[in-house]
Design a protein around this motif. Structure first.
Motif, PDB file in Angstrom:
ATOM      1  N   VAL A 148       2.909   2.460 -13.255  1.00  0.00           N
ATOM      2  CA  VAL A 148       4.342   1.399 -12.372  1.00  0.00           C
ATOM      3  C   VAL A 148       5.302   2.997 -12.379  1.00  0.00           C
ATOM      4  N   ILE A 149       5.356   3.107 -11.135  1.00  0.00           N
ATOM      5  CA  ILE A 149       6.496   3.595 -10.437  1.00  0.00           C
ATOM      6  C   ILE A 149       6.985   3.811  -9.266  1.00  0.00           C
ATOM      7  N   SER A 150       8.235   4.107  -8.469  1.00  0.00           N
ATOM      8  CA  SER A 150       9.293   3.850  -7.914  1.00  0.00           C
ATOM      9  C   SER A 150       8.952   4.882  -7.332  1.00  0.00           C
ATOM     10  N   GLY A 151       9.162   4.957  -5.773  1.00  0.00           N
ATOM     11  CA  GLY A 151      10.106   5.596  -4.979  1.00  0.00           C
ATOM     12  C   GLY A 151      10.372   5.385  -3.540  1.00  0.00           C
ATOM     13  N   ASN A 152      10.613   6.507  -2.843  1.00  0.00           N
ATOM     14  CA  ASN A 152      10.352   6.221  -1.609  1.00  0.00           C
ATOM     15  C   ASN A 152       8.739   6.902  -0.405  1.00  0.00           C
ATOM     16  N   LEU A 153       8.420   6.994   0.236  1.00  0.00           N
ATOM     17  CA  LEU A 153       7.336   7.045   1.068  1.00  0.00           C
ATOM     18  C   LEU A 153       8.080   7.825   1.935  1.00  0.00           C
ATOM     19  N   THR A 154       7.027   9.887   2.172  1.00  0.00           N
ATOM     20  CA  THR A 154       7.914  11.152   2.099  1.00  0.00           C
ATOM     21  C   THR A 154       7.258  10.929   4.292  1.00  0.00           C
ATOM     22  N   LYS A 155       6.240   9.935   4.334  1.00  0.00           N
ATOM     23  CA  LYS A 155       5.926   9.513   5.619  1.00  0.00           C
ATOM     24  C   LYS A 155       5.418   8.754   5.666  1.00  0.00           C
ATOM     25  N   ASN A 156       4.913   7.708   6.783  1.00  0.00           N
ATOM     26  CA  ASN A 156       4.563   6.812   7.023  1.00  0.00           C
ATOM     27  C   ASN A 156       2.895   6.759   6.761  1.00  0.00           C
ATOM     28  N   PRO A 157       2.468   5.432   6.651  1.00  0.00           N
ATOM     29  CA  PRO A 157       1.672   5.789   5.537  1.00  0.00           C
ATOM     30  C   PRO A 157      -0.288   5.821   6.626  1.00  0.00           C
ATOM     31  N   GLU A 158      -0.948   6.555   5.770  1.00  0.00           N
ATOM     32  CA  GLU A 158      -2.336   6.859   7.320  1.00  0.00           C
ATOM     33  C   GLU A 158      -3.410   6.259   7.021  1.00  0.00           C
ATOM     34  N   VAL A 159      -3.769   5.277   7.718  1.00  0.00           N
ATOM     35  CA  VAL A 159      -4.868   4.225   7.558  1.00  0.00           C
ATOM     36  C   VAL A 159      -6.405   4.592   8.461  1.00  0.00           C
ATOM     37  N   ARG A 160      -6.546   4.364   7.482  1.00  0.00           N
ATOM     38  CA  ARG A 160      -8.313   4.311   8.241  1.00  0.00           C
ATOM     39  C   ARG A 160      -9.113   3.113   7.986  1.00  0.00           C
ATOM     40  N   VAL A 219      -8.493   1.345   3.718  1.00  0.00           N
ATOM     41  CA  VAL A 219      -8.538   2.748   3.157  1.00  0.00           C
ATOM     42  C   VAL A 219      -6.923   3.061   4.187  1.00  0.00           C
ATOM     43  N   THR A 220      -5.592   3.797   2.692  1.00  0.00           N
ATOM     44  CA  THR A 220      -4.109   3.510   2.938  1.00  0.00           C
ATOM     45  C   THR A 220      -3.692   5.207   2.245  1.00  0.00           C
ATOM     46  N   ASN A 221      -3.005   5.796   2.372  1.00  0.00           N
ATOM     47  CA  ASN A 221      -2.882   6.475   2.023  1.00  0.00           C
ATOM     48  C   ASN A 221      -1.468   7.089   1.827  1.00  0.00           C
ATOM     49  N   PHE A 222      -0.684   7.237   1.013  1.00  0.00           N
ATOM     50  CA  PHE A 222       0.502   7.415   1.413  1.00  0.00           C
ATOM     51  C   PHE A 222       1.479   8.608   0.165  1.00  0.00           C
ATOM     52  N   ILE A 223       2.310   9.040   0.486  1.00  0.00           N
ATOM     53  CA  ILE A 223       3.100   9.879  -0.884  1.00  0.00           C
ATOM     54  C   ILE A 223       3.904   9.767  -0.731  1.00  0.00           C
ATOM     55  N   LEU A 224       4.402   8.944  -1.908  1.00  0.00           N
ATOM     56  CA  LEU A 224       5.721   8.895  -2.455  1.00  0.00           C
ATOM     57  C   LEU A 224       6.165   9.841  -3.845  1.00  0.00           C
ATOM     58  N   ALA A 225       7.718   9.712  -3.565  1.00  0.00           N
ATOM     59  CA  ALA A 225       8.641  10.519  -3.558  1.00  0.00           C
ATOM     60  C   ALA A 225       9.425   9.859  -4.699  1.00  0.00           C
ATOM     61  N   LYS A 271       0.666  11.331  -4.923  1.00  0.00           N
ATOM     62  CA  LYS A 271      -0.406  10.757  -3.628  1.00  0.00           C
ATOM     63  C   LYS A 271      -0.703   9.351  -4.333  1.00  0.00           C
ATOM     64  N   VAL A 272      -1.009   8.782  -3.187  1.00  0.00           N
ATOM     65  CA  VAL A 272      -1.278   6.729  -3.473  1.00  0.00           C
ATOM     66  C   VAL A 272      -1.917   6.483  -2.682  1.00  0.00           C
ATOM     67  N   THR A 273      -3.473   6.003  -3.336  1.00  0.00           N
ATOM     68  CA  THR A 273      -4.006   5.449  -2.379  1.00  0.00           C
ATOM     69  C   THR A 273      -4.458   3.883  -2.706  1.00  0.00           C
ATOM     70  N   ALA A 274      -4.269   2.882  -1.690  1.00  0.00           N
ATOM     71  CA  ALA A 274      -4.744   1.882  -1.634  1.00  0.00           C
ATOM     72  C   ALA A 274      -5.722   0.980  -0.925  1.00  0.00           C
ATOM     73  N   PHE A 275      -6.705   0.038  -1.435  1.00  0.00           N
ATOM     74  CA  PHE A 275      -8.088  -0.276  -0.845  1.00  0.00           C
ATOM     75  C   PHE A 275      -7.750  -1.585  -0.401  1.00  0.00           C
ATOM     76  N   GLY A 276      -8.532  -1.731   0.877  1.00  0.00           N
ATOM     77  CA  GLY A 276      -9.036  -3.691   0.831  1.00  0.00           C
ATOM     78  C   GLY A 276      -6.875  -3.881   2.109  1.00  0.00           C
ATOM     79  N   ARG A 277      -7.410  -5.244   1.188  1.00  0.00           N
ATOM     80  CA  ARG A 277      -6.159  -6.258   1.891  1.00  0.00           C
ATOM     81  C   ARG A 277      -5.211  -4.983   1.083  1.00  0.00           C
ATOM     82  N   THR A 278      -5.098  -4.414   0.526  1.00  0.00           N
ATOM     83  CA  THR A 278      -3.191  -4.382   0.109  1.00  0.00           C
ATOM     84  C   THR A 278      -3.143  -2.866   1.200  1.00  0.00           C
ATOM     85  N   ALA A 279      -4.175  -2.394   1.255  1.00  0.00           N
ATOM     86  CA  ALA A 279      -4.378  -1.562   2.607  1.00  0.00           C
ATOM     87  C   ALA A 279      -3.629  -1.892   3.766  1.00  0.00           C
TER      88      ALA A 279
END
Length: 130
Positions: free
Chosen positions: A7-19, A30-36, A50-58
């Motif tokens: 469990v981690i909290s923070g702010n996104l360093t840039k917009n998420p990358e969706v593919r 799949v969505t990737n983003f970086i959390l500060a 680094k954070v990766t999400a899959f499926g509906r969460t992504a």
């Protein structure tokens, strides 16, 4: 018994990358983003995760998150590796998100803020069969 919960909290360093991975039987988003993540101390350091999400969460993360937005991520710690341009093996860790709690940015105005979106319980109105 082994546990792998993060469990981690923070702010996104840039917009998420969706593919979309379409080379599978059923395409997967799949969505990737970086959390500060800042340490609470005044002289604390920032960890970039680094954070990766899959499926509906992504899909929900890609639609609703933007650079600078505060979030809480619940997931598991994963490891992966790749070979860099010099032919060396590079290992890295990331969080595979199971749930992302999104909060509106603080803008200091008295305008009504957007609601919090919980990706674990998110249901798109178009998915309801009635």
């Amino acid at each position: 018994m082994y546990l792998n919960n993060v469990v981690i909290s923070g702010n996104l360093t840039k917009n998420p990358e969706v593919r979309v991975l379409s080379d599978r039987e059923k395409p997967v988003t799949v969505t990737n983003f970086i959390l500060a993540n800042n340490e609470p101390k005044k002289d604390g350091k920032t960890a970039f995760v680094k954070v990766t999400a899959f499926g509906r969460t992504a899909e929900v993360v890609g639609e609703y998150l933007a650079k600078g937005q505060p979030v809480i991520v619940v997931g598991s710690l994963k490891q992966n590796s790749f070979e860099n341009a010099e032919g060396q093996k590079v290992n890295y860790s990331y969080i595979q998100a199971d749930n992302v709690q999104m909060f509106p940015k603080k803008n200091g105005s008295s305008q009504q803020q957007e609601p919090v979106v919980d990706t674990a319980n998110y249901v798109d109105e178009n998915d309801i069969p009635f």
